[in-house]
Design a protein around this motif. Structure first.
Motif, mmCIF file in Angstrom:
data_model
loop_
_atom_site.group_PDB
_atom_site.id
_atom_site.type_symbol
_atom_site.label_atom_id
_atom_site.label_comp_id
_atom_site.label_asym_id
_atom_site.label_seq_id
_atom_site.Cartn_x
_atom_site.Cartn_y
_atom_site.Cartn_z
ATOM 1 N N ASP A 179 0.830 -1.208 0.000
ATOM 2 C CA ASP A 179 0.000 0.000 0.000
ATOM 3 C C ASP A 179 0.867 1.262 0.000
ATOM 4 O O ASP A 179 0.573 2.229 -0.714
ATOM 5 C CB ASP A 179 -0.925 0.002 1.214
ATOM 6 C CG ASP A 179 -1.977 -1.093 1.156
ATOM 7 O OD1 ASP A 179 -2.257 -1.592 0.047
ATOM 8 O OD2 ASP A 179 -2.501 -1.467 2.223
ATOM 9 N N ARG A 180 1.933 1.259 0.786
ATOM 10 C CA ARG A 180 2.802 2.443 0.859
ATOM 11 C C ARG A 180 3.500 2.700 -0.476
ATOM 12 O O ARG A 180 3.533 3.842 -0.962
ATOM 13 C CB ARG A 180 3.858 2.269 1.961
ATOM 14 C CG ARG A 180 3.317 2.279 3.377
ATOM 15 C CD ARG A 180 4.459 2.456 4.382
ATOM 16 N NE ARG A 180 5.553 1.502 4.184
ATOM 17 C CZ ARG A 180 5.609 0.304 4.740
ATOM 18 N NH1 ARG A 180 4.619 -0.105 5.539
ATOM 19 N NH2 ARG A 180 6.637 -0.502 4.531
ATOM 20 N N LEU A 181 4.052 1.642 -1.068
ATOM 21 C CA LEU A 181 4.784 1.847 -2.319
ATOM 22 C C LEU A 181 3.846 2.163 -3.474
ATOM 23 O O LEU A 181 4.205 2.930 -4.379
ATOM 24 C CB LEU A 181 5.630 0.610 -2.640
ATOM 25 C CG LEU A 181 6.793 0.350 -1.680
ATOM 26 C CD1 LEU A 181 7.652 -0.804 -2.195
ATOM 27 C CD2 LEU A 181 7.659 1.584 -1.494
ATOM 28 N N ALA A 182 2.655 1.597 -3.440
ATOM 29 C CA ALA A 182 1.668 1.937 -4.479
ATOM 30 C C ALA A 182 1.333 3.414 -4.426
ATOM 31 O O ALA A 182 1.154 4.069 -5.465
ATOM 32 C CB ALA A 182 0.410 1.090 -4.307
ATOM 33 N N ALA A 183 1.268 3.955 -3.223
ATOM 34 C CA ALA A 183 0.952 5.379 -3.061
ATOM 35 C C ALA A 183 2.063 6.264 -3.624
ATOM 36 O O ALA A 183 1.824 7.434 -3.946
ATOM 37 C CB ALA A 183 0.723 5.707 -1.590
#
Length: 229
Positions: A179-183
């Protein structure tokens, strides 16, 4: 070897890319192959030679014999996190012929006495990695378990096409990492290249055993790139 071919080969080697000089044994004709095309009769042999790092002979369907002289950059390992696992992993990788760099902005961890003889960089990954120059012949292992440190490093390793990208952490931790890297713009297909939990599933318990599992997984990624753990 023709001077123009030698100059081209040297430029490719300076750029840390794999290359193969294909020499027809009957005529002595030579050509340089960097990315074998599907139409090349020796494409599979060249790819296999790149993976093994060993030169070899080959013969096409029509009986043409060639010598495949491969030039492959020395593999590198960048370890993000000067942790206990890294203390075993770094010398192990060096023994296997890797150029090893351990990177950690936390100076209490990145202490020379903890990593004798190892290239140790006490900087943040966004500062150090552009200078180190990650590439497809680099393995990258994120071991800090700290998103502020690991995430930028993983993004850089994916963008550089490192042949191996692994990260410490449970599946739950990895889901939050997704989720963090997708953001930040990391695509799902790129994220799925991260080996997490890092290392082959051998039941490793101690830091040294975890290092063994990581090094084995890196070796498989280098020598058997068609196999996904």
């Amino acid at each position: 070897m023709r001077l123009d071919l030698l100059a081209e080969l040297n430029a490719v080697r300076d750029a840390r890319r794999a290359a193969c000089i294909v020499t027809e044994l009957a005529s002595g004709d030579q050509r340089l192959v960097i990315e074998p095309e599907a139409s090349d009769p020796f494409a599979e042999k060249i790819r296999n030679a790149f993976a093994s790092g060993k030169s070899t002979t080959a013969e096409s369907i029509d009986g043409k014999a060639v010598f495949l002289n491969v030039h492959v950059p020395s593999p590198r390992l960048v370890v993000l996190g000067a942790v206990h696992v890294s203390q075993t992993l770094a010398p192990m990788a060096a023994t296997l012929g890797y150029e090893v760099t351990v990177l950690d902005p936390r100076t209490a961890f990145a202490a020379p006495e903890r990593f004798p003889g190892v290239d140790l960089v006490a900087e943040w990954p966004d500062v150090a990695l552009p200078r180190l120059g990650l590439d497809p012949f680099t393995a990258f292992a994120a071991l800090t378990h700290d998103p502020k440190i690991d995430d930028p490093g993983l993004s850089a390793a994916l963008a550089a096409g490192c042949f191996y990208v692994g990260a410490l952490g449970s599946r739950k931790t990895h889901a939050a990492r997704r989720d963090r890297l997708a953001a930040t713009g990391v695509k799902a297909a790129d994220f799925d290249r991260i080996r997490a939990p890092i290392g082959l599933p051998i039941g490793a318990a101690s830091p040294a055993e975890i290092a063994v599992s990581i090094m084995a997984e890196i070796t498989a990624a280098l020598r058997k790139p068609e196999i996904r753990a």
